[in-house]
Design an enzyme around this catalytic site. Structure first.
Site, PDB file in Angstrom:
ATOM      1  CG  HIS A   1      17.294   9.689   4.721  1.00 47.87           C
ATOM      2  ND1 HIS A   1      16.957   8.824   5.745  1.00 47.87           N
ATOM      3  CD2 HIS A   1      16.217   9.694   3.895  1.00 47.87           C
ATOM      4  CE1 HIS A   1      15.729   8.348   5.541  1.00 47.87           C
ATOM      5  NE2 HIS A   1      15.264   8.863   4.429  1.00 47.87           N
TER       6      HIS A   1
ATOM      7  CD  GLN B   1       2.772   3.570   0.960  1.00 40.68           C
ATOM      8  OE1 GLN B   1       3.590   3.009   0.240  1.00 40.68           O
ATOM      9  NE2 GLN B   1       2.843   4.850   1.244  1.00 40.68           N
TER      10      GLN B   1
ATOM     11  CG  ASP C   1      -0.110  11.210  -9.067  1.00 43.81           C
ATOM     12  OD1 ASP C   1      -0.071   9.989  -8.821  1.00 43.81           O
ATOM     13  OD2 ASP C   1       0.387  11.731 -10.101  1.00 43.81           O
TER      14      ASP C   1
ATOM     15  CG  ASP D   1      13.208   9.153  -0.023  1.00 47.41           C
ATOM     16  OD1 ASP D   1      13.582   7.971  -0.194  1.00 47.41           O
ATOM     17  OD2 ASP D   1      12.998   9.655   1.098  1.00 47.41           O
ATOM     18  CG  LEU D   2       9.256   8.641  -5.640  1.00 47.86           C
ATOM     19  CD1 LEU D   2       9.364   8.925  -7.121  1.00 47.86           C
ATOM     20  CD2 LEU D   2       7.848   8.936  -5.130  1.00 47.86           C
TER      21      LEU D   2
ATOM     22  CG  ASP E   1       4.909  10.787   0.457  1.00 46.29           C
ATOM     23  OD1 ASP E   1       6.018  10.300   0.709  1.00 46.29           O
ATOM     24  OD2 ASP E   1       3.861  10.079   0.395  1.00 46.29           O
TER      25      ASP E   1
ATOM     26  N   PRO F   1       4.433  -2.503 -10.574  1.00 46.23           N
ATOM     27  CG  PRO F   1       2.357  -2.824  -9.529  1.00 46.23           C
ATOM     28  CD  PRO F   1       3.651  -3.494  -9.851  1.00 46.23           C
TER      29      PRO F   1
END
Lengths: 290, 290, 290, 290
Positions: free
Chosen positions: B61, B30, B137, B155-156, B105, B165
């Protein structure tokens, strides 16, 4: 692409896409713009600040009117300061015990524009025989001797800094004048601007002003999506008020049921929960400004 | 003037002023941008979307982590899906009964960037011996047999449309895999994007996905000022969950006290009240999209 | 603050402040917006693209009309393709030898809006007995047998990419049809969009199209401040045309004087100099697109 | 999306998309930002104003340097006031007769940043033994007795209003000081800001200043696409200068050939034609401001 931009409460820039402009111009007192957003429907701006948008004005107006009306056990006579769009009156008139509503808005031209362009929005309020619209200065109105009110709703334009001329609409003098026109047990509510982590001064100023005039004050807020912020309000009274430690969940639900009140945008639970502000924001409201 | 603009959840344009750029580039997965806003402090964006800002990341959070942790009577083992900034782990680790936190993550480079540039933000979480960071993953991780968890926090990155996607991170397959790794009584929470009167599809999609995998789901939301919207979350479990008719005011307050939990940004009452969404929004969440 | 934004020719974002909206809506063919800018006066946009602004429309229209008219030794019959605003006709009619102008614009509603809202702008052109306005498709008009023309001016909407539907207005078919209606020695001029160092494809496409139909073509450009770019045009003819190595300084000056032509926005020297494009731009125009 | 916005010369808002930020900060004198635009390549901004962009800096710098150098029959010693990027020096050094160039730029840190980040841009100019870079105040430099110059190029930051502090760089005092350091027949050129139909005050101020110090002045302008405007310059000398009635087409072409000068961005014809400003703009430049 036409768009309407303004600085947000905390200084960033927010642009509403505008599909078309419905009306634009100046009254004696202010510039106005009615435009259509593909996202928020008809939007109304005064002097460059969005006032309300069709898609969520009901959230703003229900949150402005009903907490005060539900805290009061039997509101009959109601004063609206400002409220030109007519939607505040619409909400007040939903309470079946209400026998008289006086709406004092200085700007007769703007009231007329709202009557024309926001007809779905006032939903017949202007035709209700219980409503008395007086287009005059609120200070003048309050100085005259006259009837008392059970609930007072402040729906006046907001201000960003205590130095802003509009801040005069939130002055101690005005609230001292107002006290003379209150019935025993009266509840006062006013909108108090956008509220963010960084900008709490405007709300704190309004709260301090009411705090000087009344025994109890209480802050609350709700998200109005088209405002891009938590929108805030202050309740004030010599009576006990809801607060973060005593959310009036049951009282609001019972009274809404008893009065057969539809609260289609918010609901009683959501209105009661508005008093539970995040503590990082709440703590900054106790004292005037930063 | 440098600024960072993005379309808001409902299609308007919002620009954050940028004082300076701290770091910008691409990881394998990213593009990232760390910049400083005069209003919101350090801000982190991934693929053009703001993820968190210093001034109010604690609101985001705390609201993500603590409802799930407070609903659970004794959370010990916690899984964080995503959470690269380290602030989700920071909040989880505040619960004294927690003995192990696994944070999965995919993006090791981004985690490293956060460790460097957001040190005040992770507040030592990465150094806590209870935290096990695995950069891989999430599907792969879940497919392996292994330990069970009491609480799972998602927390994606968020998505705007079910076709995006990133929507795969909110798929039934993922949640079916997840179930195998849950201890009895487990509570799952995930962020579910911005929520406005007009755009409810993303949240409804997440909610429907979790609804297919768990007996109970519950939606809640809080204002994160720098996101310019109500931010939403979904809780899911086979246990009973809070909802708009049963705000867990006392339970949250008691457990926070018992665990000596500081909730400096939100507070227990404010977190409990997040479940009382306005009905005009709440009603649209029951079914996937519009 | 209301503003009108559009992507510039090369992909940046440009916003014109809008003081007020004069008219906005849709005709059968296109959406229109007439607004007032504090900087550029009345501005006209079609389908989201600025067409002309009061403060400098004369620069655009003089540069569109007069090079072709001054290259021709004695223009009497002129065809305008498009030109709804009426300002192209206004400029053509200034040449005293002109006996007949046919203006073919498909959009009768837009022509009517311009007659109403841009009266100062057409400056009486629509009332000139030499002008024949025909609201119909230009291809249809050209297919009919009929009178021949000495000069043809193309004032049609522009396009950004050769794939854009408006590109059909710049097709070989149209120019082959056009040839049948030309008198010997005829000169054709058309606007050919914004021209920047990075984006030359649209102009190159127009140039190539005319190059296929005529012996000589010549590119030129002038700054129209409200367009935020060099604006470009193509001349085409079987006669010899001005170019970068032969600026028609004296010819333009002499003919302007002989015809008692006021060129208040540009002047003959400035019009002649428009043919001296910077070579870094000029070189890219020879071949269609990049 | 990151972007760099600034008000255009005439008050509209223009945003350059920024792919990435190369360097940002403050020197002792000014804030700087080097960013990469997908359209214009590397861009340099000082105090919030774009100074040059990679894709078309050569148009700006050729137009700044070569008219003065080509008007002079044999320029040997050249003074550059400002010019931190090094591209003005690069253009000056292309004239083979030049034996010495003194570049006086106050901001040593900015010069160093340009040497590092704009290496392709200075193209080795900083390593040319003929160039003497002095980082000091230009007034101080001019007050000292010292060598005389044949050509002086002013590449100083521009200003929007005569009240702007940067306007001091265009004061009569400075040009009186400058005269003492000029060789007989010297030519002075300076950039003079963006020039639009509506905003001519900045250029008129510069022109009036030079007019007070020299016998002849001449205005010219060229489009620099990334500046979104006609960019303007003033030539001044006691010698005869090109103007709108006497474009130096042949002289520029002959001297460029004789000096084997590549003018890859503009070309001699285009540079000569820059003196033919549209009359509606030219007329406003004669007197200071509007």
């Amino acid at each position: 692409m036409l768009s309407f931009g303004q600085y947000s409460e905390d200084g960033d820039w927010v642009e509403h896409t505008a599909e078309s402009v419905i009306a634009a111009g100046r009254t004696t007192f202010q510039s106005y713009l009615f435009f259509r957003s593909p996202v928020h429907g008809v939007c109304v701006a005064l002097d460059g600040d969005i006032q309300s948008c069709e898609a969520d004005e009901a959230i703003y107006h229900e949150a402005l009117v009903h907490p005060a009306m539900l805290v009061h056990p039997d509101p009959r006579r109601v004063l609206i300061m400002g409220g030109g769009e007519g939607a505040t009156a619409r909400e007040v008139l939903r309470h079946p015990g209400v026998t008289r509503v006086v709406m004092v808005d200085m700007d007769a031209e703007f009231v007329e524009l709202c009557r024309t362009h926001l007809a779905g929005w006032n939903a017949g309020a202007f035709a209700d025989p219980r409503l008395d619209v007086q287009c005059r200065d609120i200070n003048e109105f309050l100085d005259e001797p006259g009837e008392g009110f059970d609930v007072v709703i402040g729906d006046l334009v907001d201000f960003n800094d205590p130095d802003d001329p509009a801040a005069a609409l939130y002055s101690r003098q005005l609230y001292e004048r107002l006290r003379r026109r209150l019935n025993p047990g009266a509840i006062t509510a006013t909108q108090a601007g956008g509220l963010t982590t960084g900008r709490t001064a405007a709300h704190a100023h309004v709260r301090a002003t009411l705090d000087a005039a009344f025994t109890n004050v209480s802050s609350y807020g709700i998200v109005v999506p088209s405002f891009y912020h938590l929108w805030s309000y202050v309740l004030a009274s010599d009576e006990r008020l809801p607060d973060v430690d005593a959310l009036p969940m049951e009282r609001f639900a019972q009274r809404a049921t008893a009065r057969r009140l539809a609260l289609p945008a918010t609901g009683p639970a959501s209105l009661a929960a508005t008093f539970a502000l995040p503590v990082s924001i709440y703590e900054k409201l106790q004292k005037p400004a930063t």
